[in-house]
Scaffold this motif. Structure first.
Motif, PDB file in Angstrom:
ATOM      1  N   GLU A  71      -6.745  -5.246  -2.689  1.00 43.52           N
ATOM      2  CA  GLU A  71      -6.183  -7.006  -2.625  1.00 43.52           C
ATOM      3  C   GLU A  71      -7.175  -7.712  -1.691  1.00 43.52           C
TER       4      GLU A  71
ATOM      5  N   LEU B 144       1.213  -4.670  -3.494  1.00 39.78           N
ATOM      6  CA  LEU B 144       1.063  -4.717  -4.923  1.00 39.78           C
ATOM      7  C   LEU B 144       0.939  -5.975  -5.737  1.00 39.78           C
TER       8      LEU B 144
ATOM      9  N   ILE C  95       6.198  -5.998 -10.637  1.00 40.23           N
ATOM     10  CA  ILE C  95       4.942  -6.719  -9.825  1.00 40.23           C
ATOM     11  C   ILE C  95       4.217  -7.932 -10.603  1.00 40.23           C
TER      12      ILE C  95
ATOM     13  N   ARG D 256      -2.752  -7.218  -4.908  1.00 44.20           N
ATOM     14  CA  ARG D 256      -3.547  -6.513  -5.874  1.00 44.20           C
ATOM     15  C   ARG D 256      -3.306  -6.868  -7.186  1.00 44.20           C
ATOM     16  N   PHE D 257      -2.337  -7.419  -7.777  1.00 43.47           N
ATOM     17  CA  PHE D 257      -2.132  -7.805  -8.972  1.00 43.47           C
ATOM     18  C   PHE D 257      -2.833  -9.352  -9.172  1.00 43.47           C
TER      19      PHE D 257
ATOM     20  N   TYR E 281      10.181   1.490  -3.257  1.00 48.13           N
ATOM     21  CA  TYR E 281       9.222   0.649  -2.679  1.00 48.13           C
ATOM     22  C   TYR E 281       9.496  -0.302  -1.893  1.00 48.13           C
TER      23      TYR E 281
ATOM     24  N   GLU F 237       5.122  -2.807   0.731  1.00 49.38           N
ATOM     25  CA  GLU F 237       4.302  -2.033  -0.175  1.00 49.38           C
ATOM     26  C   GLU F 237       4.459  -3.031  -1.519  1.00 49.38           C
ATOM     27  N   VAL F 238       5.518  -3.610  -1.853  1.00 49.38           N
ATOM     28  CA  VAL F 238       5.629  -4.553  -2.816  1.00 49.38           C
ATOM     29  C   VAL F 238       4.714  -5.729  -2.599  1.00 49.38           C
TER      30      VAL F 238
ATOM     31  N   MET G 222       0.159   2.716 -10.488  1.00 48.96           N
ATOM     32  CA  MET G 222      -0.566   1.207 -10.512  1.00 48.96           C
ATOM     33  C   MET G 222      -1.843   1.259  -9.910  1.00 48.96           C
ATOM     34  N   SER G 223      -2.373   2.763  -9.945  1.00 47.27           N
ATOM     35  CA  SER G 223      -3.546   2.909  -9.297  1.00 47.27           C
ATOM     36  C   SER G 223      -4.910   1.982  -9.902  1.00 47.27           C
TER      37      SER G 223
ATOM     38  N   LEU H 220      -4.955  -1.010 -10.405  1.00 40.14           N
ATOM     39  CA  LEU H 220      -4.974  -2.205  -9.689  1.00 40.14           C
ATOM     40  C   LEU H 220      -5.810  -2.434  -8.576  1.00 40.14           C
TER      41      LEU H 220
ATOM     42  N   GLU I 241       5.817  -1.918 -12.973  1.00 40.09           N
ATOM     43  CA  GLU I 241       4.638  -3.034 -13.310  1.00 40.09           C
ATOM     44  C   GLU I 241       5.488  -4.211 -13.940  1.00 40.09           C
TER      45      GLU I 241
END
Length: 508
Positions: free
Chosen positions: A140, A43, A74, A46-47, A35, A39-40, A134-135, A137, A71
């Motif tokens: 963003e 995510l 994140i 998105r979280f 990752y 990319e992190v 984590m699809s 999520l 998970e």
């Protein structure tokens, strides 16, 4: 006044600067997923959107019940970036502990791995597989970083046995990590760490997730350390190009045990791979550190830290030559330490500390926050020790490790250290117990290196102790164990040793 930085702003800038560099590696069996920083960060955003969709806002609390996984990472970073409080629990948490925790931190959301404890009619609960996918999520959403301070709540029973939440300011924690890497001059080294400490505790969250970011590095996530891990330890280090190790006493002892059995010619030499290795969570005998360094060719830098304060001291090149039994390096430049003399001998005193990175206090069941400081703002570590003429802190045990037997003081730390040097002994631990006549005595628990002829070895141990201790320092009883119960970070759980002792027919 001490100033500390904003994690949310620093994290954003760091992810922009190192967008294409690897931040995190997830090792699951033979599968490895990388990752990148960018990319992190995606995510994480998105979280945060996921949390908003579930009605969460800044200042709300998230309870995480997840194993070491992308998970969990994140969720942790998103809580800190989004200004939400993060209150992790281990996946094996009991129903009683879970219910207590919910009543203590009052979360707005519980996110957990499928199959773990975690449902309550008053709390939103979301389940996930913790497999790196984590699809689930949402997309963003843009948001402004406004440095709303988040807090990390860690479960602790303190000294009373009543569940409490230790509250740690996330921005202070982040600044503490940056101060730590400056102390060791690894700010720009891009070190890669191995995150094998549980992410429900500060070791996995801070030492092995935040500190790697402080040196603009990366970390490899694996399942928490176990007996299985030790067998392939060095292979994992080399396969994953680990350059910075965080060791605990049980790992050091395990690696040495295998090395003694394998023979020097079969020991992998990782000195060229590992650039720096830290050692913490519990004291390690000087002889053990020196043996490890000689066999593996890796210098160990021991430190002294508390969850309440983070790092207080550390060994480095300037202090490694001043080692003695119990020494843990020099005091960090931003920390003040004083020792308050006790009735005990040898100049040993109670260690009090002042640091800009002290925790906020304990959150009790009534919702009130409490922290005990003296008039000068110093916090009592409950550890005993002294400072040498060269400014090195030497630990002599915990306050509860000093007992008074019939008017005579006994350092249980001294007993463990000296007995641990006996060739018969693999490891020693002491447990204080009440006594009708003497007030306090102790039981000596030992693990023998050889598992045969236990009674003969016990007789040898008794005879050896008669030659090496005055009579009042001898144990009331001796308990032989095959292993010691330990915490997730490798510390001996002496409260559980009491149960072992009570269920044994012990001999004096």
């Amino acid at each position: 006044m001490w100033q500390y930085d904003c994690f949310a702003e620093d994290f954003k800038l760091l992810c922009e600067e190192k967008k294409d560099d690897i931040m995190m590696v997830y090792q699951q069996g033979t599968e490895r997923t990388n990752y990148a920083y960018g990319e992190v960060y995606g995510l994480v955003k998105r979280f945060i959107s996921f949390c908003r969709n579930h009605g969460l806002k800044q200042g709300d609390t998230i309870v995480s019940i997840m194993p070491n996984s992308p998970e969990a990472v994140i969720c942790f970073f998103a809580a800190l970036v989004g200004g939400m409080n993060y209150a992790p629990l281990p996946p094996a948490v009991s129903r009683r502990e879970y219910d207590n925790w919910i009543g203590l931190v009052h979360p707005a959301l519980v996110i957990k791995k499928e199959g773990t404890v975690g449902d309550a009619s008053s709390v939103q609960v979301f389940q996930c597989k913790c497999d790196g996918n984590m699809s689930w999520l949402p997309s963003e959403e843009d948001f402004l970083v406004n440095c709303q301070t988040a807090h990390i709540y860690l479960m602790t029973s303190g000294t009373t046995g009543t569940p409490k939440a230790m509250s740690i300011n996330a921005d202070k924690l982040w600044s503490s990590g940056k101060a730590f890497v400056r102390f060791y001059q690894i700010e720009e080294t891009s070190c890669r760490f191995w995150n094998y400490l549980p992410m429900s505790y500060l070791g996995g969250l801070y030492n092995l997730a935040l500190v790697p970011l402080c040196c603009k590095g990366s970390f490899v996530i694996s399942e928490p350390f176990s007996g299985k891990t030790i067998l392939n330890y060095w292979k994992f280090v080399m396969d994953n190009e680990i350059t910075a190790l965080w060791l605990v006493p049980s790992i050091v002892q395990g690696l040495l045990k295998i090395a003694r059995l394998a023979g020097a010619q079969n020991i992998p030499h990782c000195a060229q791979t590992v650039k720096i290795a830290f050692l913490g969570t519990a004291p390690v005998q000087l002889e053990v550190k020196e043996e490890f360094e000689q066999i593996f060719g890796i210098r160990l830098y021991e430190n002294f830290a508390l969850s309440e304060s983070t790092f207080l001291t550390g060994e480095d090149h300037s202090s490694a030559g001043c080692r003695e039994q119990g020494s843990v390096g020099r005091i960090m430049p931003y920390v003040s330490v004083k020792t308050v003399p006790m009735e005990a001998e040898n100049g040993i005193g109670m260690i009090w500390v002042k640091t800009p990175f002290l925790f906020d206090g304990y959150l009790a069941e009534d919702g009130l926050m409490s922290i005990s400081l003296d008039d000068d703002g110093y916090f009592n570590t409950q550890d005993l020790g002294y400072i040498t003429e060269k400014g090195i802190l030497v630990l002599a045990g915990r306050n509860r490790d000093i007992i008074k037997r019939g008017g005579q003081f006994i350092s249980l730390n001294e007993i463990e250290t000296v007995v641990g040097k006996m060739p018969l002994i693999e490891e020693a631990a002491t447990v204080p117990v009440k006594h009708d006549f003497y007030g306090e005595v102790y039981v000596l628990c030992v693990i023998f290196r050889q598992k045969e002829d236990i009674e003969r070895q016990k007789e040898q141990l008794r005879a050896w102790m008669l030659d090496n201790f005055v009579s009042y320092k001898l144990p009331d009883k001796i308990c032989v164990c095959s292993s010691f119960p330990r915490t997730a970070s490798g510390k001996i759980r002496k409260c559980d040793l009491v149960n072992v002792i009570e269920n044994r027919n012990l001999s004096v």
